[in-house]
Design a protein around this motif. Structure first.
Motif, mmCIF file in Angstrom:
data_model
loop_
_atom_site.group_PDB
_atom_site.id
_atom_site.type_symbol
_atom_site.label_atom_id
_atom_site.label_comp_id
_atom_site.label_asym_id
_atom_site.label_seq_id
_atom_site.Cartn_x
_atom_site.Cartn_y
_atom_site.Cartn_z
ATOM 1 N N THR A 1 -4.116 3.237 56.851
ATOM 2 C CA THR A 1 -3.547 2.471 55.752
ATOM 3 C C THR A 1 -3.417 1.014 56.177
ATOM 4 O OG1 THR A 1 -1.665 2.315 54.271
ATOM 5 C CG2 THR A 1 -1.208 2.952 56.514
ATOM 6 N N THR A 2 -3.659 0.098 55.233
ATOM 7 C CA THR A 2 -3.686 -1.315 55.604
ATOM 8 C C THR A 2 -2.454 -2.076 55.155
ATOM 9 O OG1 THR A 2 -4.730 -2.026 53.553
ATOM 10 C CG2 THR A 2 -6.169 -1.248 55.312
ATOM 11 N N ASN A 3 -1.650 -1.448 54.324
ATOM 12 C CA ASN A 3 -0.473 -2.121 53.783
ATOM 13 C C ASN A 3 -0.824 -3.390 53.013
ATOM 14 O OD1 ASN A 3 1.321 -0.207 54.911
ATOM 15 N ND2 ASN A 3 1.104 -1.212 56.888
ATOM 16 N N ALA A 4 -1.949 -3.338 52.375
ATOM 17 C CA ALA A 4 -2.347 -4.459 51.532
ATOM 18 C C ALA A 4 -3.025 -3.907 50.283
ATOM 19 C CB ALA A 4 -3.298 -5.388 52.281
ATOM 20 N N VAL A 5 -2.836 -4.580 49.181
ATOM 21 C CA VAL A 5 -3.589 -4.213 47.986
ATOM 22 C C VAL A 5 -4.371 -5.432 47.526
ATOM 23 C CG1 VAL A 5 -1.549 -2.853 47.384
ATOM 24 C CG2 VAL A 5 -2.217 -4.761 45.953
ATOM 25 N N GLY A 6 -5.516 -5.176 46.955
ATOM 26 C CA GLY A 6 -6.414 -6.253 46.576
ATOM 27 C C GLY A 6 -6.418 -6.510 45.083
ATOM 28 N N PHE A 7 -6.733 -7.719 44.737
ATOM 29 C CA PHE A 7 -6.884 -8.092 43.327
ATOM 30 C C PHE A 7 -8.256 -8.735 43.200
ATOM 31 C CE2 PHE A 7 -6.587 -9.936 39.318
ATOM 32 C CZ PHE A 7 -5.380 -9.646 38.691
ATOM 33 N N MET A 8 -9.152 -8.022 42.599
ATOM 34 C CA MET A 8 -10.499 -8.567 42.477
ATOM 35 C C MET A 8 -10.633 -9.418 41.230
ATOM 36 S SD MET A 8 -14.172 -6.670 42.077
ATOM 37 C CE MET A 8 -15.540 -7.580 41.342
ATOM 38 N N MET A 9 -11.229 -10.584 41.386
ATOM 39 C CA MET A 9 -11.476 -11.400 40.218
ATOM 40 C C MET A 9 -12.848 -12.052 40.305
ATOM 41 S SD MET A 9 -8.500 -14.103 41.055
ATOM 42 C CE MET A 9 -8.773 -14.722 39.425
ATOM 43 N N PHE B 1 -2.641 -18.311 34.472
ATOM 44 C CA PHE B 1 -2.757 -16.922 34.056
ATOM 45 C C PHE B 1 -2.718 -15.999 35.263
ATOM 46 C CE2 PHE B 1 -5.000 -13.024 33.099
ATOM 47 C CZ PHE B 1 -4.384 -12.631 31.934
ATOM 48 N N PHE B 2 -3.664 -16.144 36.125
ATOM 49 C CA PHE B 2 -3.717 -15.221 37.251
ATOM 50 C C PHE B 2 -2.565 -15.430 38.217
ATOM 51 C CE2 PHE B 2 -8.202 -14.612 36.017
ATOM 52 C CZ PHE B 2 -8.157 -13.241 35.916
ATOM 53 N N PHE B 3 -2.191 -16.673 38.422
ATOM 54 C CA PHE B 3 -1.101 -16.915 39.345
ATOM 55 C C PHE B 3 0.197 -16.314 38.843
ATOM 56 C CE2 PHE B 3 -3.300 -20.760 41.379
ATOM 57 C CZ PHE B 3 -4.065 -19.888 42.097
ATOM 58 N N GLY B 4 0.392 -16.377 37.570
ATOM 59 C CA GLY B 4 1.568 -15.737 37.013
ATOM 60 C C GLY B 4 1.549 -14.241 37.266
ATOM 61 N N VAL B 5 0.407 -13.654 37.070
ATOM 62 C CA VAL B 5 0.274 -12.223 37.306
ATOM 63 C C VAL B 5 0.483 -11.906 38.790
ATOM 64 C CG1 VAL B 5 -1.306 -10.267 37.203
ATOM 65 C CG2 VAL B 5 -1.265 -11.920 35.339
ATOM 66 N N PHE B 6 -0.137 -12.686 39.636
ATOM 67 C CA PHE B 6 0.027 -12.461 41.078
ATOM 68 C C PHE B 6 1.497 -12.413 41.448
ATOM 69 C CE2 PHE B 6 -4.173 -14.850 42.045
ATOM 70 C CZ PHE B 6 -4.878 -13.768 41.558
ATOM 71 N N ASP B 7 2.221 -13.338 40.891
ATOM 72 C CA ASP B 7 3.625 -13.450 41.247
ATOM 73 C C ASP B 7 4.387 -12.168 40.914
ATOM 74 O OD1 ASP B 7 4.611 -15.723 42.576
ATOM 75 O OD2 ASP B 7 6.173 -15.875 41.037
ATOM 76 N N GLY B 8 4.082 -11.623 39.771
ATOM 77 C CA GLY B 8 4.729 -10.381 39.395
ATOM 78 C C GLY B 8 4.308 -9.228 40.293
ATOM 79 N N VAL B 9 3.038 -9.154 40.566
ATOM 80 C CA VAL B 9 2.541 -8.093 41.442
ATOM 81 C C VAL B 9 3.224 -8.176 42.803
ATOM 82 C CG1 VAL B 9 0.512 -7.184 42.640
ATOM 83 C CG2 VAL B 9 0.312 -7.967 40.285
ATOM 84 N N GLN B 10 3.285 -9.375 43.316
ATOM 85 C CA GLN B 10 3.888 -9.540 44.637
ATOM 86 C C GLN B 10 5.361 -9.168 44.650
ATOM 87 O OE1 GLN B 10 2.544 -13.579 45.474
ATOM 88 N NE2 GLN B 10 1.515 -12.809 47.295
ATOM 89 N N ARG C 1 4.341 -12.759 34.442
ATOM 90 C CA ARG C 1 5.042 -12.152 35.567
ATOM 91 C C ARG C 1 5.365 -10.690 35.261
ATOM 92 N NH1 ARG C 1 9.718 -11.756 38.830
ATOM 93 N NH2 ARG C 1 9.257 -12.699 40.838
ATOM 94 N N ASP C 2 5.785 -10.448 34.021
ATOM 95 C CA ASP C 2 6.095 -9.065 33.649
ATOM 96 C C ASP C 2 4.842 -8.198 33.677
ATOM 97 O OD1 ASP C 2 8.693 -9.731 33.407
ATOM 98 O OD2 ASP C 2 8.720 -9.790 31.213
ATOM 99 N N VAL C 3 3.745 -8.759 33.218
ATOM 100 C CA VAL C 3 2.492 -8.010 33.288
ATOM 101 C C VAL C 3 2.185 -7.670 34.744
ATOM 102 C CG1 VAL C 3 -0.001 -8.158 32.966
ATOM 103 C CG2 VAL C 3 1.524 -8.970 31.175
ATOM 104 N N GLY C 4 2.380 -8.645 35.603
ATOM 105 C CA GLY C 4 2.138 -8.408 37.029
ATOM 106 C C GLY C 4 3.047 -7.332 37.579
#
Lengths: 344, 344
Positions: free
Chosen positions: B58-66, B79-88, B299-302
């Motif tokens: 296990t790598t303890n990382a998840v990827g976001f492909m774009m 757009f994406f940065f907002g999503v990233f923030d929520g995911v993180q 952020r909520d979407v993330g």
DNA sequence: GACAGTTTCGTAAACGTTTACGACGCTATA
DNA sequence: TATAGCGTCGTAAACGTTTACGAAACTGTC
């Protein structure tokens, strides 16, 4: 049985030979190498990265750290994506992959970077959104992680960097406005301590001096690098005792807000106030009036970053022998209709 | 001596105990755990990720492909940065890191993803810019990599996804325009086969039908999701035999070009042609006229993406027991001045 | 005081690679 | 034919962790 062992067993040869064949070592028969390559393709074998990394201490990936909350967020994503594309064009030549490391807004960038370094996810790093005093530089130097900064810091001799030619932009923008009869030129820079603002402001001062125009601190508007910031800049400019006839905006997104702010006060951008901004983006030509701004090929910047980064990595230094790179990237003037001559 | 061995030697205990202490295992004395933790902090020890990955898989990382070149590039990076923030925000609760994997424009996205999966850089993936027929879904399913898509595909039952509520947007936008007297409503959708356009168009048709308005294929403008695309849409709209009195734009950036295109022809956006767009961005309020559009908390979407992704990962499924998530995310109408009532 | 149960810890194997080292067979030369 | 050299390949150690297993010490109970 998994991994390289499975492949070796399938071919009835040793895993050592398989590994050497795959890695292009010279001490393996061409016939067996071909067999190995074919079998690998057939079985869909790809070496486990963790195993390689553990053994050779290299990840074959480079990271690009960015801060979503930083004051560069005014940049449309085209900015970073354009740069990514150039970086990848270089990295892919060497089977290296680019991974982007987005620092969350609620995390300290330096701590984040420290964690990423410790994680050893990447062999080298590109950092962006450099600040005047940027502790990340010392961190990277101490950890002996090869890196390059997109943007200068207050101590640019401490590290490799590539930055846009803000001095050139300031010079040409001021020259152009002065030539058109403007003597009172405002400037809107980010209120954060991002280094870009400092550099640009300094160049702006010097450009004014060249024309014998006294620098007026009250013409400097500190604001956020966004549409909102542009709107606010317009508001401040309008409120000035002697309204400047021109303004320089450091981010093109600010132009949208600035136009709106002017219009809400009954003024016309381009006529009542000349506007020059950078960077050029698709936005620029579709605003009315079209924005006079400065263009840079982001892909080329990315290529420059990639090559310079490789130059600072021991394993690639002989292929890219340019040594430590510190250079500004030229930007090209794009004429629009937003900076017409002074009407009065 | 390096790594955990150094730490163990420094404390004169075994590496096994050190490891257990650091990982919060119960079978270690609290006093020694404290000693280990202190020493780790003092010596700046952080476990080598390659070692952990190799051992536990296990790598303890998840990827976001774009995809930079994809038709989502019309989105401002917010757009994406907002999503990233929520995911993180979600991932950081479990010591997981987010790495963004940008597919170069000149590389096939499916091949890129295949490589990233093989590399085993991440434990799970988020993919975006989904297409109607998206081979990446099958790829991920076959590789048994937990993932979630930001956006639906043509076969949405094959995988977890979260998508924006384009149906709701189309419905409310059409309702609103019809209520203001519009009967001839054009729509501009991306010419690529990105699924968003298909979904939106379908919902637009159904909304028209509800109002007894016949669908007219000639009112559908296929274009690129950019300022340029908006400009072109204006051009096409103006050239229509019976000029529509309203238009729906799928990307807010198109509005800039559309406004300009209209004005170049002597028409006024908001007066001569009503405009509704999504998504809301800082841009929207600073355009003149201010854009009527739809807002969503990125952020909520993330956060939704992050939690749903964890739910599909065996190691976290018990903490996030929501099972496979397939849901549309609501968007909220933001009233502007760009869709006033029909003047005639 | 014997014994079971619990707490705590050390030992060593395993994860999947790469690579130093040495072995083997073959060729060419003297 | 002996020997050196070369091409090819197998063996095994090493990278830094985690964890199954078992041992030791300690606790409490009868």
């Amino acid at each position: 049985m998994k991994g390289i062992r499975r492949l070796a067993e399938h071919l009835s040869i040793s895993i050592g030979t398989v590994s050497r064949a795959l890695n292009g070592r010279p001490d393996v028969n061409e016939a067996t190498r071909r067999r190995v390559l074919d079998a690998a393709a057939e079985l869909g074998y790809v070496p486990n990265q963790a195993g390689r990394t553990l053994r050779q201490g290299t990840t074959n990936a480079v990271g690009f750290m960015m801060e979503a909350g930083a004051d560069t967020s005014g940049n449309p994503d085209n900015f970073f994506f354009g740069v990514f594309d150039g970086v990848q064009a270089v990295l892919s030549r060497h089977q290296l992959d680019l991974v982007v490391l987005p620092c969350a807004t609620d995390e300290d960038p330096t701590e984040y970077l420290r964690r990423m370094i410790a994680r050893r996810l990447v062999d080298a790093l590109i950092i962006s959104a450099t600040h005047r005093k940027d502790p990340r530089v010392e961190l990277l130097n101490k950890a002996h992680v090869p890196f390059i900064a997109l943007g200068r810091t207050g101590t640019p001799s401490d590290h490799p960097w590539i930055d846009l030619d803000f001095e050139g932009v300031a010079n040409r923008a001021v020259d152009r406005l002065v030539a058109k009869g403007h003597r009172s030129i405002a400037v809107a820079v980010p209120s954060s301590d991002i280094n870009l603002g400092v550099i640009f402001l300094q160049a702006y001062k010097e450009a004014l001096a060249r024309h014998g125009i006294a620098f007026d601190q009250s013409l400097v508007i500190y604001t956020s690098s966004s549409e909102q910031g542009g709107y606010q800049a317009a508001h401040e400019l309008i409120g000035m005792a002697q309204r400047p006839t021109a303004i320089l905006l450091v981010y093109e997104l600010m132009a949208i807000g600035f136009y709106r702010g002017l219009r809400d006060a009954g003024l016309n951008p381009g006529q009542d106030v000349a506007v020059i901004a950078f960077r050029e983006s698709p936005l620029s030509r579709f605003l009315s009036p079209a924005l006079t701004c400065f263009r840079v090929s982001l892909r080329d910047v990315g290529i420059g970053l990639g090559e310079s980064l490789l130059a600072s990595m021991p394993a690639y230094a002989d292929i890219y022998p340019q040594g430590i790179v510190r250079r500004v990237w030229p930007m090209e003037l794009v004429e629009g209709d937003s900076d017409n001559a002074r009407s009065s």
